[in-house]
Design an enzyme around this catalytic site. Structure first.
Site, mmCIF file in Angstrom:
data_model
loop_
_atom_site.group_PDB
_atom_site.id
_atom_site.type_symbol
_atom_site.label_atom_id
_atom_site.label_comp_id
_atom_site.label_asym_id
_atom_site.label_seq_id
_atom_site.Cartn_x
_atom_site.Cartn_y
_atom_site.Cartn_z
ATOM 1 N N LYS A 124 0.819 -1.225 0.000
ATOM 2 C CA LYS A 124 0.000 0.000 0.000
ATOM 3 C C LYS A 124 0.848 1.269 0.000
ATOM 4 O O LYS A 124 0.490 2.252 -0.642
ATOM 5 C CB LYS A 124 -1.000 0.003 1.145
ATOM 6 C CG LYS A 124 -0.468 -0.262 2.529
ATOM 7 C CD LYS A 124 -1.616 -0.409 3.522
ATOM 8 C CE LYS A 124 -1.103 -0.685 4.932
ATOM 9 N NZ LYS A 124 -0.488 -2.028 5.060
ATOM 10 N N ASN A 147 -1.764 6.658 6.833
ATOM 11 C CA ASN A 147 -0.659 5.919 7.438
ATOM 12 C C ASN A 147 0.688 6.323 6.853
ATOM 13 O O ASN A 147 1.693 5.666 7.094
ATOM 14 C CB ASN A 147 -0.885 4.410 7.226
ATOM 15 C CG ASN A 147 -0.130 3.569 8.224
ATOM 16 O OD1 ASN A 147 -0.020 3.912 9.393
ATOM 17 N ND2 ASN A 147 0.401 2.450 7.765
ATOM 18 N N HIS A 192 -1.141 -8.686 11.945
ATOM 19 C CA HIS A 192 -1.736 -8.023 13.112
ATOM 20 C C HIS A 192 -2.767 -8.909 13.814
ATOM 21 O O HIS A 192 -3.692 -8.403 14.450
ATOM 22 C CB HIS A 192 -2.398 -6.697 12.720
ATOM 23 C CG HIS A 192 -1.451 -5.737 12.079
ATOM 24 N ND1 HIS A 192 -0.303 -5.279 12.698
ATOM 25 C CD2 HIS A 192 -1.462 -5.143 10.854
ATOM 26 C CE1 HIS A 192 0.336 -4.447 11.890
ATOM 27 N NE2 HIS A 192 -0.339 -4.352 10.774
#
Length: 471
Positions: A124, A147, A192
């Site tokens: 990303k 982010n 995660h």
């Protein structure tokens, strides 16, 4: 979109959770606009606390734990991405009528900036930076956020033509009002899970990026990235990219010529849209088939923004890539040293290995340095790829033993420097040595940047020592 005005926040009891980069940006934004807040950080000590006390003496700071009374009294909780709002110490004390927002959510409620939103387990950062590069080359006033770059609230008084957002699963937990022109989930692999617990929840959070999107771009080789029927506008208005032929990535009843992929023609591999050859993969400035997929995703998104395909292809040629993402490290020993420290999960390392393997000649060997904080990931998908492409693995860090178990051809090391020294002893000119950890860095380093810099410094050091021995 549930829009609000600053005046609607005037009488609200606002609590900021976490005092990292995002937390500080919350406080700056609120105080700059005459709004009061309290701050709660579970850490007992942090350098940011002193800065906060000096700069914002009017704001109450609660530290050392999650203070249930402070949380329970809040009308609005502004959560930093690093704060897990599902923790019982937080979740059990949130008032029934309280709103829980992240910084992107607050931005979206206050300002309707045209935006693109990109998420995924891997790639990303490359895709959003490539989009930003292309946009700038095409004369579009683009701005990065989410982010990447500075926190979005620090730029809320600016008015770019297009805001390009990179969004993590942590940020998507607190977003419900974003209305992207184009949204994309690039890929999904377990990451995660120490926070999200299950792949199903992680996938659902990533899928949430399509909620208010007008158009979707998804990965045809990863069905979990396709917009669900829950998001009918995105599901209806979508196209795909793929590392296979565009025809195989077509949606049911859709025109394959509108999809992006890879075609081999007369022995050379090309980026393609439908049957149209766009650019030879060998001409791309960033190596590996996984980066070819990143370029295709950017082209698909850009086309939906109305950007001219030919101009985008020309802009790609001048893109230089990002540090710590399959980044070559200069040396004069003929060995290709590659810094892929940003590979903080299994999917990223898989992509790097599969992307680089086709470039290896029959006599060239690939050595892998991996390990760190695995975040509860399943490393087993790496085993067959390592068996096929990797000559030897050097494992380090907290989850070292799990990395060693992936291959009989593996060695434990205590540091990046030791790993590089071992690779130097084994590798010869033409071979590839890649740091692609498949793990986070927090067990041994401040972040992946420090880890990548340590690798680059170690490569320089062994090259210097080798030169001195020869002289």
């Amino acid at each position: 979109m549930s829009s609000i005005s600053l005046t609607q926040l005037q009488d609200k009891r606002i609590v900021v959770l976490g005092l990292g980069l995002t937390g500080m940006s919350f406080v700056r934004f609120l105080t700059n606009n005459g709004l009061s807040c309290a701050v709660n950080d579970s850490r007992a000590q942090h350098p940011a606390f002193a800065e906060f006390a000096d700069s914002y003496p009017e704001c109450q700071l609660y530290t050392g734990q999650w203070h249930r009374e402070v949380i329970a009294q809040a009308d609005i909780l502004l959560a930093s991405p690093g704060v897990d709002i599902t923790l019982p110490a937080i979740a059990e004390h949130i008032s029934e009528n309280a709103q829980v927002w992240g910084d992107v959510e607050l931005y979206a409620r206050l300002k309707d900036t045209p935006c693109v939103a990109v998420t995924g387990s891997n790639g990303k950062s490359t895709v959003v930076n490539l989009l930003h590069h292309i946009g700038q080359k095409l004369g579009v006033d683009t701005q990065l956020g989410g982010n990447v770059g500075v926190p979005v609230l620090d730029t809320i008084n600016e008015s770019p033509e297009l805001l390009i957002l990179e969004l993590s699963s942590f940020q998507l937990e607190t977003i419900s009002s974003l209305t992207p022109l184009v949204a994309s989930v690039l890929n999904l692999s377990d990451d995660h899970l120490d926070r999200h617990n299950t792949m199903a929840l992680y996938t659902a959070l990533k899928q949430g990026i399509y909620r208010g999107a007008q158009f979707a771009v998804f990965n045809a080789q990863d069905s979990a990235t396709m917009p669900l029927p829950d998001f009918p506008i995105a599901a209806k208005n979508s196209c795909s990219f793929s590392q296979s032929t565009p025809a195989s990535s077509a949606l049911e009843n859709s025109d394959a010529q509108q999809h992006f992929g890879v075609i081999t023609h007369q022995g050379e591999t090309y980026l393609a849209k439908g049957e149209q050859l766009l650019m030879a993969v060998a001409e791309l400035p960033i190596a590996g088939l996984h980066n070819a997929a990143n370029c295709l995703a950017a082209l698909a998104i850009g086309e939906q923004l109305g950007w001219e395909l030919a101009k985008m292809l020309d802009a790609i040629k001048s893109y230089q890539g990002l540090a710590h993402r399959c980044q070559p490290v200069a040396s004069d020993d003929g060995i290709r040293w590659i810094n892929d420290s940003k590979a903080t999960n299994v999917g990223a390392t898989l992509a790097a290995l599969k992307g680089l393997a086709p470039s290896l000649g029959a006599d060239q060997k690939l050595y892998l340095i991996a390990g760190g904080e695995g975040k509860g990931a399943d490393f087993s998908p790496l085993a067959p790829v390592i068996a096929e492409h990797v000559a030897h693995v050097f494992a380090l860090g907290k989850d070292q033993q799990q990395i060693l178990a992936l291959s009989e051809n593996s060695t434990a090391v205590d540091s990046i420097e030791q790993a590089v020294a071992n690779c130097k002893q084994r590798a010869t000119a033409g071979d590839v040595v890649m740091l692609s950890p498949a793990c986070a860095s927090i067990d041994m380093f401040t972040n992946f940047v420090e880890r990548g810099n340590a690798f680059a410094a170690a490569v320089t050091d062994v090259a210097r020592k080798s030169s001195e021995e020869l002289s």
